[in-house]
Write a protein that holds these residues in place. Structure first.
Motif, PDB file in Angstrom:
ATOM      1  N   GLU A 282     -15.758   4.384   5.554  1.00 57.01           N
ATOM      2  CA  GLU A 282     -14.908   5.322   6.279  1.00 57.01           C
ATOM      3  C   GLU A 282     -15.682   6.621   6.460  1.00 57.01           C
ATOM      4  OE1 GLU A 282     -10.406   4.371   5.348  1.00 57.01           O
ATOM      5  OE2 GLU A 282     -11.501   4.759   3.521  1.00 57.01           O
TER       6      GLU A 282
ATOM      7  N   THR B 219      -8.787   7.912   7.700  1.00 62.23           N
ATOM      8  CA  THR B 219      -8.991   6.939   6.618  1.00 62.23           C
ATOM      9  C   THR B 219      -7.832   5.963   6.458  1.00 62.23           C
ATOM     10  OG1 THR B 219      -8.011   8.137   4.748  1.00 62.23           O
ATOM     11  CG2 THR B 219     -10.286   8.692   5.345  1.00 62.23           C
ATOM     12  N   HIS B 220      -7.985   5.079   5.485  1.00 57.96           N
ATOM     13  CA  HIS B 220      -6.949   4.068   5.259  1.00 57.96           C
ATOM     14  C   HIS B 220      -5.696   4.688   4.669  1.00 57.96           C
ATOM     15  CE1 HIS B 220      -8.623   4.416   1.225  1.00 57.96           C
ATOM     16  NE2 HIS B 220      -7.554   3.823   0.782  1.00 57.96           N
ATOM     17  N   GLN B 221      -5.785   5.908   4.148  1.00 59.19           N
ATOM     18  CA  GLN B 221      -4.605   6.522   3.553  1.00 59.19           C
ATOM     19  C   GLN B 221      -3.812   7.323   4.575  1.00 59.19           C
ATOM     20  OE1 GLN B 221      -5.968   8.683   0.090  1.00 59.19           O
ATOM     21  NE2 GLN B 221      -5.764   6.840  -1.139  1.00 59.19           N
TER      22      GLN B 221
ATOM     23  N   ASN C  86       0.801  -1.215   0.000  1.00 59.90           N
ATOM     24  CA  ASN C  86       0.000   0.000   0.000  1.00 59.90           C
ATOM     25  C   ASN C  86       0.837   1.270   0.000  1.00 59.90           C
ATOM     26  OD1 ASN C  86      -2.235  -1.555  -0.057  1.00 59.90           O
ATOM     27  ND2 ASN C  86      -2.545  -1.525   2.164  1.00 59.90           N
TER      28      ASN C  86
ATOM     29  N   ALA D 223      -7.185  -1.733  -0.729  1.00 61.19           N
ATOM     30  CA  ALA D 223      -7.418  -0.880   0.439  1.00 61.19           C
ATOM     31  C   ALA D 223      -8.320   0.295   0.110  1.00 61.19           C
ATOM     32  CB  ALA D 223      -6.092  -0.380   0.997  1.00 61.19           C
ATOM     33  N   SER D 224      -8.383   0.661  -1.179  1.00 63.89           N
ATOM     34  CA  SER D 224      -9.228   1.765  -1.605  1.00 63.89           C
ATOM     35  C   SER D 224     -10.513   1.220  -2.204  1.00 63.89           C
ATOM     36  CB  SER D 224      -8.512   2.602  -2.659  1.00 63.89           C
ATOM     37  OG  SER D 224      -7.354   3.182  -2.095  1.00 63.89           O
TER      38      SER D 224
ATOM     39  N   GLU E   4      -2.494   1.740   8.930  1.00 66.79           N
ATOM     40  CA  GLU E   4      -3.725   1.190   8.359  1.00 66.79           C
ATOM     41  C   GLU E   4      -4.102  -0.110   9.060  1.00 66.79           C
ATOM     42  OE1 GLU E   4      -3.167   0.714   4.176  1.00 66.79           O
ATOM     43  OE2 GLU E   4      -3.112   2.866   3.800  1.00 66.79           O
TER      44      GLU E   4
ATOM     45  N   ASN F 144      -6.391  -7.219   3.855  1.00 65.78           N
ATOM     46  CA  ASN F 144      -6.083  -7.025   5.254  1.00 65.78           C
ATOM     47  C   ASN F 144      -6.807  -8.059   6.106  1.00 65.78           C
ATOM     48  OD1 ASN F 144      -6.145  -6.083   7.934  1.00 65.78           O
ATOM     49  ND2 ASN F 144      -5.866  -3.971   7.244  1.00 65.78           N
TER      50      ASN F 144
END
Lengths: 474, 1018
Positions: free
Chosen positions: B398, B425-427, A80, B900-901, A321, B278
């Motif tokens: 999210e 967020t995941h970023q 990522n 992830a996005s 994450e 994940n």
């Protein structure tokens, strides 16, 4: 009629004014000087030489430092991340996706050094001129060596008649634009360094090449050439005569905070104003943690024992994450500087010591080699216990220590290459426990002697210079 | 009322007979618009005697006894001279200007009647571009002229446009045409600051012969903008007020993003089947309570980051004149709140153009424009700071703010500030926090003006000298503030010195000094000639200072005097100058046979002494067949216009070449915080202009009183001495140096046709249809080191395109996708030899012949209906055969790479079982670059549709006209492309300068909008 005479005068004046505008086309810049007027003044030589070190810095804060780990078994890509340098990581280099960058800055150093050397007689004879000549020769040799180790085989595994690189000793374009043989290439590198050795002062200040730097570099170059005796001789000279020491355990963190310089024979100094953030190549840290680009290969990471000071100096395990990663923090931040600003190491005493150990072991002098190796180990492991190692065991131990000590400093790929070794990445993922996405099968290993050990010349360069011969395999 | 005026006229007539003059009266009508209010009525030959018509269109004028005729004029309508011999009462109807042929067209340093033009020039009238709800002129030209491709860079308020006239003419230099506003060469930033309502007309010099007069800057064509100047004919001021209000929204995507459940299911299946993703998250999804809490969050990031944009514009202008003076003045305001939150653009403008006849030989004139634009910007680059990417990337589970778990309904507030706490967020980033806490503002001021003196010299009729000074001052201020404590500050800032502020100011000054001598003479009655000789000097000077500071005590204290530490300061100076001389001769014999010849010499500071001056020559011939007597009366009646034009001309291109490129230089630099000097580049004293040579052939036609009219143009254009920034590199010294390296050609055909299907004056009903079509074909003819062997063509690689001899410039160069193997689900590719493989290799990339971003065919069509006071106009734009690299689709159908996005719903259509036929391969977690996402972009778009109504206002004294309208833009689109087809820039801050439309990479989204407006004349 008077009126018309008046008008005629006005018109004439206008025409004249337009003609005088012609001179206004000769505009000169305010932040550049014409090349021809710079190196006629002795004071400009000092500024110009610092500029060459600037090019060197541009080189070592980018690809030369990270690629050798990306293209070997030290680093794996974090899924990522931004996927920078992915082509290299996937071992998919080709003439169109690997641009000329890796050579670019080296060539700037070479061109600039040659420019200065060609004008060196502007300076009065004396110590300053002699020392500066030594620096310029060493800069030229180091940059040629960087290109040679990347684009050609190393003499330690290749034949003298193999392809070398273009070795430039003048600025004139087109005179010498063919690749000379590998033997000739290294003869030139050694000649420049040996000459520099005799010209240089013992100390030129931090960030500048001095006599000991050149001795240290020669110990490296000779190992690449497979000449253990010469490597030992040059490394021994540094150990015996220079003020540099192997960084004590207490100073290891200071070394990477750029406040301890006792082991630094040469590094590229990065100033806040330079806007260079070499740590970004490895990752960026923010409020939610560190977003890494690359993380250590899981097997490699496990080679660091808990008693090894480097495990905490080089790595930090933290969550991003929702997953734990082993992040590389070697260039994360110098205290007081913006994030990711750090100096780039080029040559430090630890490498010279390891060069010495390797050369001594190759020459069969195991006792000395072990002593040299322990100069490192005693300063890295809190629970170091003397073990008597010999023969291949010792050689392996030296290589292991070299890999651990010099990780992320631009060595691994070349160390494998010069020993004729291949590598196999650990079939484990990017998370701290080895789970996650492992390297794809196609990029899991590189066989010994694989053609990718010699980088491809960019197609662009081949197009421009028909004399340039591409490496086999591409 | 009419009766009254009639009686009045009769009374006046009787009264005036005693004097040596008489009175003429009557009514003036405007064709299709009713009574003419404020029309000028003067005695033909003695314009000092005149009046204007009343609100009911009537006039009464005392004329000398010897007056033979009256001349009537009205803006937008043709002048008409009517005899008053033997009559005192007239009824005159003026015809709209567009229906007559003798309109005067600005063609570069002068203006001539359109029927005497023998080169390729298109004219866009003010009328055609009025009321379009966009901020800049570039956008207004969309679909207005065949062969002129206009693409919005993106949907940003006040955003730029790309304009390409007759294809792409340069590899590495600019392909933008030269913009000239009232004689001043300006950049896009300047012309985009101008108020479009001030424009009188725009002439587009398309062929080389027309553009040669602008020499070295003209190879991409020239756009000449002329602003309104007022008129000596209008004694009474024409006061106009325009107001508009409207809405905009993002155009719809032709795909859907996954919702909460879809994304969770997708992640679960990806992890369980392929080990992608994940583990912790997927385990959590199995917990019904957790799943439930995410469902309650369910948000749409497009809703969070976007809004309905609004815009408003107001414009007040006055124009008119006396016999010695003309003036036009205006004030305008445009304000737009963009569809992306925080983004905005507003502009204030003012103008005064005036001219004054100071004596019988001297006329003084000026133009003066001042403007200010203010915009709030969003980061538009392909990283986490880009809201246009975040609105696709952020997952629907999210939330914008941290919510109280497990209930997931209450927002958590920061106990210190009381502000809600943003979810990172995941970023690791919150874009909605960033747009609030990392504000970026840009302010520009523009002054554009000219002073000119026209002198009739030496009492020679037709001999005129004009000296003119133009100046353009542009200031730019950018303020960017990473507030202390903002998320971004956590990433890039120094914890000891929080907050980073940057202030950049630049000032550009350009002046032009020009002298023109013109001589118009008719020899032996029928030989008409115009001579023009001129000189021009342009001087450009730009200064920039920029500084950053860090260590801010508070987010409200943003100026750098609050910073604890100032760093990254710099100031730069750049100058550029050009000196030119030019001459033009236009000749015609009885307006039947036309010829012109143009010569220009340009000197430019960017070139070394050897090639400093470039010479450009053109010639053209024209034949107005419709004036020929041999056609006979019957045919002449039917053929309103038939003209053949033939021209050839040379033009140049020097854009992208900087003043100092000729010099080998050493630049100042820094080493370890101390000064140093670094080699910068080698000298290129032999660098010279890119040169274009272009012949072109055209036919203009009009039949049946121009009920059917149009034109056909064919052109060929060969560009030589192409610049390239890299090809002269010493391979072992890779600093980029510009050199002249190659050749390419464009050839094409342009068609334009307008027809009045219904033209009924009695019913006041017209129905017009129009359309245009053009085809352009580009080919690279030579590049360095070409050995002439077609097997080994010379190539320049640009990624993901190449320039290769024999192919179009910027031909896509990619690995070819071969779909998905139904048996294994493997993604398949063709290797370089055309064999199918399941191993991707960059070495297998090939040139995809015929596939480039430049459309091969494009054009527009539309219709206009006018019935009494109601008008309805619609115009469509289309383009065919262009290709876009859709990186957005590649990221949203990423085969697990971007798990992830958020992903598109069709990402779920991946291969699952042997025998499945799908175009989405078995996920591997890696997305490979290939032509899988190179998409054909044919599209048809309803650019705008407008309905207007002119109120009948005969009874309202103080108003002369009121027009209300509603207009919709981009209402309807059909496309083969997987997104909005008007792709301009990939991403604003993306590296390089690719062709517009080459790739899509999350830029400000395109919009569609609706606007309502009213135009009032007093």
């Amino acid at each position: 009629m008077k009126k018309f005479k008046y008008i005629a005068c006005v018109l004439f004046a206008l025409m004249i004014s337009m003609t005088s505008c012609k001179d206004k086309l000769d505009l000169l810049p305010t932040n550049e000087l014409e090349t021809s007027i710079v190196l006629v003044s002795p004071s400009n030589f000092e500024l110009f030489t610092k500029g060459i070190y600037g090019h060197l810095r541009d080189n070592y804060t980018s690809l030369y430092t990270i690629l050798p780990d990306v293209m070997s078994d030290n680093l794996i890509i974090k899924q990522n991340g931004r996927k920078s340098l992915q082509t290299y990581y996937l071992l998919l280099t080709n003439s169109e996706n690997t641009y000329g960058e890796i050579r670019t800055f080296s060539h700037r150093v070479i061109f600039s050094a040659n420019t200065a050397l060609e004008n060196i007689d502007v300076l009065e004879d004396g110590e300053y001129k002699t020392n500066l000549t030594g620096e310029l020769l060493a800069l030229r040799a180091l940059s040629h060596f960087d290109i040679a180790k990347t684009f050609a085989k190393t003499p330690s595994i290749g034949a003298d008649s193999d392809l070398g690189i273009v070795y430039r000793t003048s600025t004139s374009v087109g005179d010498n634009d063919s690749r000379i043989t590998l033997g000739e290439t290294y003869t030139n590198i050694v000649a420049d360094l040996e000459q520099a050795k005799s010209f240089l002062n013992d100390d030129n200040g931090l960030g500048r090449i001095n006599k000991f730097t050149v001795y240290g570099l020669l110990s490296r170059v000779y190992l690449y050439m497979g000449n253990a005796e010469k490597a030992r001789e040059n490394a021994q000279y540094v150990v015996d005569n220079s003020p540099y020491e192997v960084t004590p355990m207490a100073s290891v963190n200071d070394l990477w905070d750029n406040v301890y310089f006792g082991s630094t024979l040469l590094s590229s100094l990065v100033d806040v104003q330079d806007d260079i953030e070499m740590g970004v190549n490895y990752g960026q840290t923010g409020p939610t943690g560190t977003k890494s680009e690359y993380v250590p290969d899981f097997g490699f990471y496990n080679l660091y024992s808990d008693s090894d000071i480097r495990k905490t100096a080089y790595f930090e395990t933290s969550s991003f994450e929702g997953n734990d990663y082993n992040h590389i923090i070697k260039y994360k931040q110098r205290p007081g500087a913006p994030a990711n600003v750090a100096d780039a190491p080029i040559l430090r005493m630890e490498e010279v010591m390891l060069n010495l150990a390797e050369a001594q072991a190759q020459l069969g002098n195991d006792a000395d080699a072990l002593a040299s190796l322990n100069m490192i180990r005693t300063r890295r492991y809190s629970d170091f216990n003397f073990v008597n190692q010999m023969g291949q065991d010792l050689k392996d131990a030296i290589q292991l220590e070299r890999r651990l000590e010099l990780a992320f400093e631009g060595h691994r790929f070349y160390d494998l290459k010069r020993q004729g070794l291949g590598f196999t990445r650990t079939n484990a993922g990017d998370l701290s426990d080895g789970s996650g996405t492992p390297p794809p099968a196609s990029a899991l290993s590189l066989s010994a002697g694989n053609f990718r050990y010699e980088f491809p010349y960019a197609q662009r360069s081949l197009n421009i210079n028909p004399n340039l011969v591409q490496n086999p395999g591409y | 009322m009419k009766h009254f005026s009639l009686m009045l006229a009769m009374v006046l007539l009787i009264c005036s007979t005693a004097l040596a003059q008489r009175t003429v009266s009557g009514t003036v009508m405007l064709d299709g618009e009713g009574e003419a209010i404020g029309a000028n009525v003067v005695v033909d030959g003695n314009e000092a005697i005149g009046t204007v018509t009343e609100y009911d269109g009537t006039f009464t004028l005392d004329v000398p006894a010897d007056a033979k005729a009256l001349k009537f004029s009205y803006t937008g309508f043709a002048d008409q001279v009517v005899s008053i011999v033997g009559t005192d009462k007239l009824s005159v109807t003026l015809a709209p200007d567009s229906e007559i042929l003798d309109e005067v067209v600005v063609i570069g340093y002068n203006a001539i009647k359109s029927d005497k033009i023998s080169t390729g020039v298109s004219v866009v009238d003010a009328e055609e571009i009025q009321d379009v709800p966009v901020a800049n002129i570039g956008n207004l030209l969309q679909g207005k002229s065949t062969g002129v491709q206009v693409t919005s860079a993106n949907g940003k308020p006040g955003g730029d446009t790309y304009i390409r006239i007759r294809g792409v003419n340069s590899i590495s230099s600019s392909n933008e045409p030269l913009f000239v506003v009232d004689g001043m060469q300006v950049t896009s930033a300047v012309y985009n600051a101008i108020n479009p309502n001030d424009i009188e007309s725009i002439s587009i010099l398309k062929d080389a012969a027309a553009a040669t007069i602008y020499g070295a800057s003209a190879s991409n064509g020239v756009v000449l903008v002329t602003t309104k100047k007022g008129s000596t004919k209008k004694q009474k001021a024409q006061i106009t007020f325009k107001a508009q209000y409207g809405f905009k929204e993002k155009t719809r995507d032709p795909f859907d993003m996954m919702d909460v459940n879809q994304k969770m299911d997708y992640e679960t299946e990806m992890f369980e089947k392929f080990g992608i993703g994940n583990a912790t998250a997927v385990a959590n999804y199995e917990d019904p309570d957790f799943r439930d809490s995410l469902q309650r969050i369910a948000g749409d990031w497009q809703d969070i980051l976007l809004r309905t944009g609004t815009f408003q514009s107001y414009d007040l202008s006055a124009g008119g004149g006396t016999d010695k003076m003309k003036y036009f003045a205006s004030a305008g305001y445009y304000s737009e709140e963009g569809i992306a939150k925080v983004s905005s653009f507003d502009r204030m403008t003012g103008r005064i153009n005036a001219s004054y006849q100071a004596s019988d030989w001297l006329t003084l004139s000026n133009t003066l424009f001042v403007g200010r634009t203010n915009s709030n910007e969003l980061r538009d680059r392909n990283n986490v700071q880009n809201p246009f990417r975040a609105m696709y990337d952020y997952n629907p589970y999210e939330s914008e703010f941290i919510l109280n778990s497990p209930d997931a309904s209450d927002i958590v507030y920061d106990p210190d500030t009381g502000e809600p706490v943003y979810n990172l967020t995941h970023q690791g980033f919150s874009i909605s926090e960033a747009i609030q806490n990392n504000p970026e503002n840009e302010v520009e001021h523009h002054i554009l003006g000219s002073l000119a003196a026209d002198m009739k010299i030496l009492k020679v009729a037709g001999l005129n000298f004009r000296t003119e000074l133009n100046g353009n001052l542009r200031t730019y201020e950018r303020r960017y503030f990473i507030e202390p404590g903002s998320v971004l500050d956590g990433y890039v800032g120094d914890p000891e010195n929080p907050g980073i502020g940057t202030a950049t100011t630049s000032r550009r000054w350009q002046y032009t000094f020009r002298n023109l001598l013109t001589y118009n003479k008719t020899f032996a009655e029928n030989h008409n000639t115009n001579f023009l000789v001129g000189q021009e000097f342009i001087d450009f000077d730009s200064r920039l200072t920029s500084v950053s500071g860090r260590g801010f005590p508070n987010e409200d204290l943003y100026t750098l005097d609050n910073a604890a530490d100032i760093y990254n300061g710099r100031s730069t100076v750049y100058e550029e100058a050009s000196l030119s001389a030019f001459a033009k001769i236009e000749y015609d014999y009885k307006s039947k046979y036309l010829a012109s010849f143009t010569y220009r010499v340009d000197g430019f500071s960017g070139f070394g002494s050897a090639n400093r001056f470039g010479h450009f020559v053109s010639g053209s011939l024209g034949w107005n067949i419709h004036y020929e007597d041999f056609l006979g009366e019957a045919l002449k009646e039917k053929i309103s216009q038939l003209k053949i034009r033939l021209s050839v001309g040379q033009t140049g291109n020097n854009s992208g070449i900087l003043s100092y490129d000729r010099l080998g230089t050493i630049a100042s630099a820094g080493f370890a915080g101390t000064p140093s000097l670094e080699i910068d580049r080698a000298a290129r004293q032999d660098l010279r202009w890119e040169k274009a040579l272009s012949p072109s052939l055209g036919v203009d036609f009009g039949f049946f009183n121009n009920r059917v009219a149009g034109s056909i143009d064919m052109y060929y254009k060969k560009v030589t001495d192409l610049f390239s920034p890299e090809q002269f590199d010493d391979p072992d010294y890779d600093r980029s140096v510009v050199g002249n390296i190659g050749e390419m050609k464009n050839r094409g055909i342009e068609l334009e046709l307008t027809a009045d299907i219904i033209r009924n004056r009695d019913l006041d009903f017209t129905w017009t249809v129009f359309g245009s079509w053009n085809v352009n074909d580009n080919e690279v003819l030579s590049l360095p080191d070409d050995d002439g062997n077609p097997e080994t063509p010379s190539t320049i690689f640009n990624d993901p395109t190449i320039d290769r001899v024999g192919l179009e410039t910027n031909t896509f160069y990619l690995v070819r996708s071969a779909g998905v193997d139904p048996a294994t689900g493997d993604e398949l590719w063709y290797d370089a030899d055309g064999n199918i493989t399941n191993v991707w290799s960059g070495d297998d990339a090939v040139a995809l012949e015929g596939k480039t971003a430049q459309p091969k065919y494009q054009g527009n069509f539309g219709t206009g209906i006018r019935f009494k006071g109601v008008t309805l106009n619609a115009s469509f734009y289309y383009q065919l055969d262009s290709y876009v690299m859709n990186y957005m689709a590649s990221n949203m159908l990423s085969d697990g790479e971007n798990i992830a996005s958020n992903q598109r719903t069709d990402a779920n259509n991946f291969w699952r079982n042997p025998g499945d036929v799908t175009d989405i391969p078995r996920p591997t977690g890696v997305s490979y670059t290939s032509d899988r996402f190179l998409q054909r972009n044919d599209y048809l778009r309803l650019r705008d549709i407008r309905i207007g109504y002119t109120l009948p206002l005969k009874k309202v004294k103080f108003l002369s006209s009121v027009n209300v309208f509603a207009q919709a833009t981009n209402l309807f689109t059909v496309t083969t492309y997987d997104g909005d087809p008007e792709v301009g820039i990939g991403s604003d801050e993306a590296a390089g300068d690719p062709l517009p439309g080459q790739f899509a990479l999350y830029s400000y989204p395109a919009t569609r909008g609706m606007t309502f407006g009213v135009n009032v004349g007093f």
